[in-house]
Design an enzyme around this catalytic site. Structure first.
Site, short mmCIF file in Angstrom:
data_model
loop_
_atom_site.label_atom_id
_atom_site.label_comp_id
_atom_site.label_asym_id
_atom_site.label_seq_id
_atom_site.Cartn_x
_atom_site.Cartn_y
_atom_site.Cartn_z
CG ASP A 1 72.61 69.37 94.84
OD1 ASP A 1 73.33 70.29 95.27
OD2 ASP A 1 71.46 69.16 95.25
CB THR B 1 80.73 69.26 95.20
OG1 THR B 1 80.02 69.48 93.98
CG2 THR B 1 82.20 69.07 94.89
#
Length: 335
Positions: free
Chosen positions: A147, A149
């Protein structure tokens, strides 16, 4: 109570071998020998209590495994930061994915399948590859391997491994590992929220003017959506509030709410895998979840307000200009 539902009964049956071998009877053991090995054999027990205790053992097993595999995933992420990162795109030029996202998701899913073969999965990269995103009553792991990226691609130091576990469409276990900070956030329904083993608690602030609010701009670059995002931001900033922040990851933003660092987080456009684990952290730390229009939160709706209390949440909701992205559980051809 869990034991009143078929899904929970199936869960207990499918996981009994992982809960404990304590008290298993050997083939051919006479009743007296069985009682010596396990005093509960042949005794009168409260079925409801037995079911509740067994479920608690199962959920602790799930929690322990989620923490262990999140740490392994975090090691992969940290190592990958020192390597060349091949970047690809999904729904748009700013919706990024890397080989590390895919590697970490496979690591988590394979590890869980080995221990809990009956369980279902919702994973960010699996859904991107065409898997359905349907939350059922079955035991389901909801996974975001990385979470943040975009943060990861740029080595911006807020990246999380997010693992939620749901039964009967309700998140029961949440693990968010902020792997570059080495902060392990954990929660079990009814047991509180923790960071590295220490309890976390939301802020007690009730004055929105004395608050910090977290949000993100998301990956949509549709002009109409962007206009509404900036209109909401302007409305909230000019209340006024002390400030607006964003870590670049929904899971960590929600953990900041749970930890009392910010009073609220709102966003439109994230996904169930971004929210599932951290949503439990918020409520277990004493916070509230709400839709951006003020109703009950729906993790599949891709909209959320997470706040330290209802007073702050309702005040923020008044300033948000809502819109409705395509739901996560919409048919693939509609996404």
């Amino acid at each position: 109570m869990f034991c009143l539902t078929a899904a929970s009964s199936n869960l207990i049956v499918s996981l009994e071998s992982h809960v404990s071998t304590r008290g298993q009877k050997s083939v051919g053991d006479p009743p007296e020998a069985q009682r010596k090995k396990n005093p509960e054999v042949g005794s009168k027990r409260n079925p409801s209590r037995s079911c509740s205790s067994k479920m608690a053992d199962i959920l602790q097993n799930v929690m322990d495994h989620a923490v262990a595999v999140a740490r392994k995933a975090g090691e992969v992420v940290r190592k990958a930061l020192h390597d060349e990162r091949k970047v690809m795109t999904k729904s748009s030029a700013v919706d990024l994915v890397t080989q590390t996202d895919q590697k970490v998701e496979q690591l988590i899913i394979q590890s869980v399948k080995e221990k809990f073969p009956e369980h279902r999965f919702i994973g960010e990269e699996s859904v991107a590859a065409g898997e359905p995103c349907i939350l059922t009553d079955d035991p389901t792991w909801i996974i975001d391997p990385i979470d943040g990226t975009t943060n990861f691609v740029h080595a911006f130091p807020f990246v999380a491994v997010s693992i939620g576990f749901s039964i009967n469409k309700q998140v029961e276990v949440g693990v968010v590992y902020s792997c570059l900070e080495d902060k392990m956030f954990t929660a079990r329904r009814g047991k509180g929220g923790f960071c590295n083993g220490e309890p976390v608690q939301v802020s007690d602030q009730t004055d929105v003017h004395q608050s910090i609010i977290a949000t993100e701009f998301g990956s949509s670059r549709d002009p109409e959506a962007v206009d509404k995002i900036f209109c909401s931001l302007r409305n909230i900033l000019t209340l006024p509030v002390h400030g607006v922040r964003g870590a670049g990851t929904a899971a960590i933003n929600m953990c900041l709410v749970a930890s009392g660092c910010v009073e609220a987080y709102y966003e439109i456009g994230m996904h169930v895998w971004d929210l599932a684990a951290a949503s439990l952290l918020v409520t277990e730390a004493g916070g509230v979840l709400m839709d951006v229009k003020g109703g009950d939160a729906d993790l599949m709706s891709r909209r959320i307000v997470a706040a330290n209390n209802r007073t702050i949440a309702e005040r923020i909701v008044k300033e948000i200009v809502p819109f409705s992205p395509t739901r996560d559980d919409a048919p693939p051809h509609n996404r």
